[in-house]
Scaffold this motif. Structure first.
Motif, short mmCIF file in Angstrom:
data_model
loop_
_atom_site.label_atom_id
_atom_site.label_comp_id
_atom_site.label_asym_id
_atom_site.label_seq_id
_atom_site.Cartn_x
_atom_site.Cartn_y
_atom_site.Cartn_z
N PHE A 182 25.63 35.95 44.20
CA PHE A 182 27.00 36.01 43.73
C PHE A 182 27.89 35.06 44.52
O PHE A 182 28.78 34.41 43.97
CB PHE A 182 27.53 37.44 43.83
CG PHE A 182 26.71 38.42 43.04
CD1 PHE A 182 26.77 38.44 41.66
CD2 PHE A 182 25.86 39.30 43.68
CE1 PHE A 182 26.01 39.33 40.93
CE2 PHE A 182 25.10 40.20 42.96
CZ PHE A 182 25.17 40.21 41.58
N GLY A 183 27.64 34.96 45.83
CA GLY A 183 28.41 34.05 46.66
C GLY A 183 28.20 32.59 46.28
O GLY A 183 29.14 31.80 46.28
N VAL A 184 26.96 32.25 45.92
CA VAL A 184 26.66 30.87 45.50
C VAL A 184 27.42 30.54 44.21
O VAL A 184 27.98 29.45 44.07
CB VAL A 184 25.15 30.67 45.34
CG1 VAL A 184 24.84 29.36 44.65
CG2 VAL A 184 24.46 30.75 46.69
N LYS A 185 27.45 31.46 43.28
CA LYS A 185 28.18 31.23 42.03
C LYS A 185 29.69 31.15 42.26
O LYS A 185 30.38 30.38 41.61
CB LYS A 185 27.86 32.30 40.99
CG LYS A 185 26.49 32.13 40.39
CD LYS A 185 26.40 30.80 39.67
CE LYS A 185 25.04 30.58 39.06
NZ LYS A 185 24.95 29.34 38.32
N ILE A 186 30.21 31.94 43.21
CA ILE A 186 31.63 31.87 43.51
C ILE A 186 31.96 30.52 44.15
O ILE A 186 33.00 29.92 43.87
CB ILE A 186 32.06 33.04 44.42
CG1 ILE A 186 31.97 34.35 43.66
CG2 ILE A 186 33.49 32.85 44.91
CD1 ILE A 186 32.22 35.57 44.51
N ILE A 187 31.06 30.02 44.99
CA ILE A 187 31.29 28.70 45.59
C ILE A 187 31.25 27.62 44.52
O ILE A 187 32.05 26.68 44.55
CB ILE A 187 30.27 28.45 46.72
CG1 ILE A 187 30.59 29.38 47.90
CG2 ILE A 187 30.28 27.00 47.17
CD1 ILE A 187 29.54 29.40 48.99
N LEU A 216 32.31 35.11 52.13
CA LEU A 216 32.19 36.53 52.47
C LEU A 216 31.05 37.20 51.70
O LEU A 216 30.35 38.05 52.25
CB LEU A 216 33.51 37.25 52.20
CG LEU A 216 34.65 36.92 53.16
CD1 LEU A 216 35.94 37.61 52.72
CD2 LEU A 216 34.29 37.30 54.58
N MET A 217 30.87 36.82 50.44
CA MET A 217 29.75 37.39 49.66
C MET A 217 28.40 36.93 50.20
O MET A 217 27.42 37.66 50.13
CB MET A 217 29.87 37.00 48.18
CG MET A 217 30.96 37.71 47.44
SD MET A 217 30.67 39.46 47.22
CE MET A 217 29.45 39.45 45.95
N CYS A 218 28.34 35.73 50.75
CA CYS A 218 27.09 35.22 51.30
C CYS A 218 26.73 35.85 52.64
O CYS A 218 25.63 35.62 53.14
CB CYS A 218 27.14 33.70 51.45
SG CYS A 218 27.02 32.83 49.88
N CYS A 219 27.63 36.65 53.21
CA CYS A 219 27.32 37.32 54.48
C CYS A 219 26.28 38.41 54.32
O CYS A 219 25.63 38.78 55.29
CB CYS A 219 28.59 37.90 55.09
SG CYS A 219 29.71 36.63 55.71
N THR A 220 26.13 38.94 53.12
CA THR A 220 25.11 39.96 52.88
C THR A 220 23.97 39.34 52.09
O THR A 220 24.16 38.40 51.31
CB THR A 220 25.68 41.15 52.09
OG1 THR A 220 26.08 40.69 50.80
CG2 THR A 220 26.88 41.75 52.79
N ILE A 221 22.79 39.87 52.26
CA ILE A 221 21.63 39.34 51.55
C ILE A 221 21.75 39.61 50.06
O ILE A 221 21.42 38.75 49.24
CB ILE A 221 20.33 39.95 52.13
CG1 ILE A 221 20.14 39.46 53.55
CG2 ILE A 221 19.13 39.60 51.27
CD1 ILE A 221 18.99 40.09 54.28
#
Length: 122
Positions: A37-42, A27-32
């Motif tokens: 942050f999305g990569v770190k959460i993954i 969901l965080m990777c859906c926005t630019i």
């Protein structure tokens, strides 16, 4: 020990931690703006799935000011709550002798969840 520990970890809640982190990372990777942050959460979800036998290390070049800036934003977005939840789980697991290895893994997850930028999983 790490294989047995990871299997027990997955059965007793590690899979749910993985699902929570992977869904929020996507969901965080859906926005630019949210992609870093999305990569770190993954990455955190991968560590949350099988923490035994993995290490969290500082990168050779920690990213300088950008890494510090992103860590500060991360803490305000929700990193503090993720870290506190892992510390609470670590306290609960540390009550028994059998739970101490799982408590140490939650402490490792809390350290990575608090300031993930400038660190990597090995």
């Amino acid at each position: 020990m790490s294989i047995i520990g990871n299997i027990i970890w997955i059965v007793f809640g590690g899979f749910f931690i993985f699902l929570e982190y992977i869904i929020s990372g996507i969901l965080m990777c859906c926005t630019i703006v949210g992609i870093p942050f999305g990569v770190k959460i993954i990455q955190l979800s991968i560590l949350g799935l099988a923490p035994f036998g993995q290490k969290v290390e500082y990168n050779e070049h920690r990213g300088g000011c950008l890494s510090i800036f992103l860590n500060v934003i991360w803490i305000f977005i929700g990193g503090i709550w993720i870290a506190l939840s892992h510390l609470l789980l670590a306290l609960l697991f540390a009550i028994t002798i059998i739970g101490i290895p799982f408590a140490t893994q939650h402490i490792k997850l809390a350290g990575f969840a608090l300031t993930p930028f400038g660190k990597s999983i090995r």
